[in-house]
Design a protein around this motif. Structure first.
Motif, short mmCIF file in Angstrom:
data_model
loop_
_atom_site.label_atom_id
_atom_site.label_comp_id
_atom_site.label_asym_id
_atom_site.label_seq_id
_atom_site.Cartn_x
_atom_site.Cartn_y
_atom_site.Cartn_z
N ASN A 6 0.86 -1.17 0.00
CA ASN A 6 0.00 0.00 0.00
C ASN A 6 0.90 1.23 0.00
N ASN A 26 -3.81 6.94 -2.88
CA ASN A 26 -3.38 5.69 -2.26
C ASN A 26 -3.49 4.58 -3.30
N GLU A 28 -2.99 0.35 -3.81
CA GLU A 28 -2.77 -0.94 -3.17
C GLU A 28 -2.66 -1.99 -4.25
#
Length: 158
Positions: A6, A26, A28
């Motif tokens: 992440n 973000n 991931e």
């Protein structure tokens, strides 16, 4: 079992009259667990993800600059904003509304880039300037951290 990574970044940029705006991203991803056995490959993947996140973050922040420049954001022939809320006069010097990079920061950026054979052009472009000395003090600090995290001989963005 896959490995999850992440990556998250956020950035805030100053604007005129002590304003600011920010964005965050973000990412991931799941990678094959075998990547743990190859630290260089793992670091390479992480660097790529950080680069992708940085590019996305800067694109998001600078898309607003394009809107501001056509929606009555004041610009004239003598001064224009660089996208970070600081303005530069046509001779390249920073106006009084933004504090420029220190000489120590300029030396550090050039030294790190030279030592690690990193092309500064993409980094400067993302900060809306053409020369290291045109960076704000805050952007210079961010750039030093970015350059320190790059592998030697990367030549720019991974």
């Amino acid at each position: 079992m896959p490995v999850q990574i992440n990556i998250g970044l956020n950035k805030k940029v100053g604007e005129a009259n002590y304003g600011s705006r920010g964005a965050s991203v973000n990412l991931e991803v799941e990678l094959d667990s075998g990547i743990i056995e190859d630290p260089d490959r793992l670091r390479s993947q992480i660097n790529k993800l950080f680069g992708l996140a940085r590019d996305s973050l800067n694109a998001e922040l600078h898309q607003d600059d394009k809107n501001h420049s056509t929606n009555g954001h004041h610009r004239n022939g003598n001064s224009q904003t660089n996208g970070n809320g600081y303005s530069h006069r046509s001779n390249g010097s920073r106006s009084s509304n933004g504090r420029g990079a220190t000489q120590s920061q300029v030396r550090a950026i050039n030294a790190i880039a030279n030592r690690n054979r990193i092309d500064l052009a993409p980094y400067l472009q993302q900060h809306g300037v053409q020369a290291v000395a045109d960076l704000s003090i805050g952007d210079a600090s961010v750039l030093i951290d970015e350059l320190k995290s790059q592998p030697a001989g990367n030549g720019g963005r991974g």
